[in-house]
Each structure stands twice: as C-alpha cells, then as structure tokens.
Design a protein around this motif. Structure first.
Motif, PDB file in Angstrom:
ATOM      1  N   GLY A  18       0.810  -1.217   0.000  1.00 54.27           N
ATOM      2  CA  GLY A  18       0.000   0.000   0.000  1.00 54.27           C
ATOM      3  C   GLY A  18       0.840   1.261   0.000  1.00 54.27           C
ATOM      4  N   HIS A  19       1.904   1.239   0.780  1.00 54.21           N
ATOM      5  CA  HIS A  19       2.809   2.396   0.839  1.00 54.21           C
ATOM      6  C   HIS A  19       3.519   2.585  -0.505  1.00 54.21           C
ATOM      7  N   MET A  20       3.958   1.475  -1.111  1.00 52.97           N
ATOM      8  CA  MET A  20       4.607   1.574  -2.410  1.00 52.97           C
ATOM      9  C   MET A  20       3.643   2.164  -3.434  1.00 52.97           C
ATOM     10  N   VAL A  24       4.563   5.660  -5.309  1.00 51.04           N
ATOM     11  CA  VAL A  24       4.816   5.609  -6.746  1.00 51.04           C
ATOM     12  C   VAL A  24       3.727   6.394  -7.488  1.00 51.04           C
ATOM     13  N   ALA A  25       2.494   6.311  -7.026  1.00 54.56           N
ATOM     14  CA  ALA A  25       1.421   7.116  -7.630  1.00 54.56           C
ATOM     15  C   ALA A  25       1.721   8.605  -7.483  1.00 54.56           C
ATOM     16  N   ALA A  26       2.219   9.009  -6.321  1.00 51.81           N
ATOM     17  CA  ALA A  26       2.578  10.414  -6.110  1.00 51.81           C
ATOM     18  C   ALA A  26       3.703  10.832  -7.056  1.00 51.81           C
ATOM     19  N   LEU A  32       3.750  13.820 -14.333  1.00 53.15           N
ATOM     20  CA  LEU A  32       2.762  14.287 -15.306  1.00 53.15           C
ATOM     21  C   LEU A  32       2.473  15.776 -15.121  1.00 53.15           C
ATOM     22  N   GLU A  33       2.191  16.178 -13.883  1.00 46.95           N
ATOM     23  CA  GLU A  33       1.822  17.569 -13.617  1.00 46.95           C
ATOM     24  C   GLU A  33       2.952  18.545 -13.938  1.00 46.95           C
ATOM     25  N   ARG A  34       4.157  18.240 -13.496  1.00 48.35           N
ATOM     26  CA  ARG A  34       5.280  19.167 -13.684  1.00 48.35           C
ATOM     27  C   ARG A  34       5.719  19.296 -15.138  1.00 48.35           C
ATOM     28  N   ASN A  35       5.300  18.335 -15.954  1.00 48.17           N
ATOM     29  CA  ASN A  35       5.664  18.393 -17.373  1.00 48.17           C
ATOM     30  C   ASN A  35       4.456  18.673 -18.268  1.00 48.17           C
ATOM     31  N   GLY A  64      -3.394   1.700 -11.112  1.00 47.08           N
ATOM     32  CA  GLY A  64      -4.336   2.312 -10.177  1.00 47.08           C
ATOM     33  C   GLY A  64      -4.696   3.739 -10.537  1.00 47.08           C
ATOM     34  N   LEU A  65      -3.801   4.416 -11.267  1.00 45.81           N
ATOM     35  CA  LEU A  65      -4.069   5.782 -11.729  1.00 45.81           C
ATOM     36  C   LEU A  65      -4.847   5.791 -13.042  1.00 45.81           C
ATOM     37  N   GLY A  66      -5.178   4.613 -13.553  1.00 48.68           N
ATOM     38  CA  GLY A  66      -5.914   4.537 -14.815  1.00 48.68           C
ATOM     39  C   GLY A  66      -5.033   4.469 -16.038  1.00 48.68           C
ATOM     40  N   ILE A  67      -3.744   4.304 -15.843  1.00 51.17           N
ATOM     41  CA  ILE A  67      -2.812   4.163 -16.974  1.00 51.17           C
ATOM     42  C   ILE A  67      -2.835   2.692 -17.374  1.00 51.17           C
TER      43      ILE A  67
END
Length: 120
Positions: A18-20, A24-26, A32-35, A64-67
């Motif tokens: 769960g922590h991983m 990794v999602a963060a 994605l956001e910074r680029n 899990g992020l939908g990728i």
C-alpha cells in the motif's frame, strides 16, 4: 511531437504494498503535472526497484491511476553496496513539444539526493 524521456525516483519509508502504491502514484502524478502531460502523452514506463523491495510491483500504481493502455515494465536495480535503500525509479518515454532542456525530472523526498544535478 518529439519523443522525450523523463526520470524520477522516490524513497519508500517501508516495504509495504500500500505504501509503495501511494508513493509511486505520487511520483507519477508529479511527473505528469510538472511536465504538463496527460496519460495519453505516455509511450512507455520503466520502473526499477532496489533489491530490498519485495512487497509489490511498482507498475501496480500506474494501473491504479488509470494508466491501462501504456506498456509498463518492472526491473530490479543493481545491488550496489551503500546504495540508498528502498528506492523506486521511473523512466517515462513521452511525446512532448517541450525541448529536452525544459523536461522536469522529479525526485521526491530523500531521493532528491540521488541526482542533485537534475532534481527539480
């Protein structure tokens, strides 16, 4: 559109699935956001983990992020004496109009010490 590569890393506090996934999602979200990217800009994602991580595959976080339609692969880093423990790295291949010099590589938390030359 040009093909570019974006690097990133995060150090986990502990080896738990769960922590991983959360960390990794963060990391992926920050890349994605910074680029200024969306999942549609991703060509492929390469994940590596230090040999002391066993709880899960880092790629699970991307799913899990939908990728879901991007090729993903996980591999183990070299077991180098003195290496920072519990680190997950990514290498994202992307389509972007940004020049290579404007790509933002993301090293979260303590992992920023790994690449002070490019960590932003």
């Amino acid at each position: 559109m040009a093909v570019r590569a974006v690097r990133g890393a995060v150090q986990l506090e502990r080896d738990e699935a769960g922590h991983m996934n959360q960390q990794v999602a963060a990391l992926l979200t920050a890349v994605l956001e910074r680029n200024g990217l969306t999942p549609d800009d991703l060509i492929s994602l390469w994940f590596t983990a230090i040999p002391d991580l066993h709880s899960d595959f880092p790629a699970v976080a991307a799913r899990g992020l939908g990728i879901t339609d991007v090729p993903l692969i996980c591999a183990q880093e070299l077991d180098v004496e003195g290496a920072m423990p519990r680190v997950v790295r990514i290498l994202a291949h992307i389509e972007s109009d940004r020049p290579r010099t404007e790509i933002t590589h993301v090293y979260l938390g303590a992992a920023a010490a790994l690449r002070k030359d490019i960590a932003q």
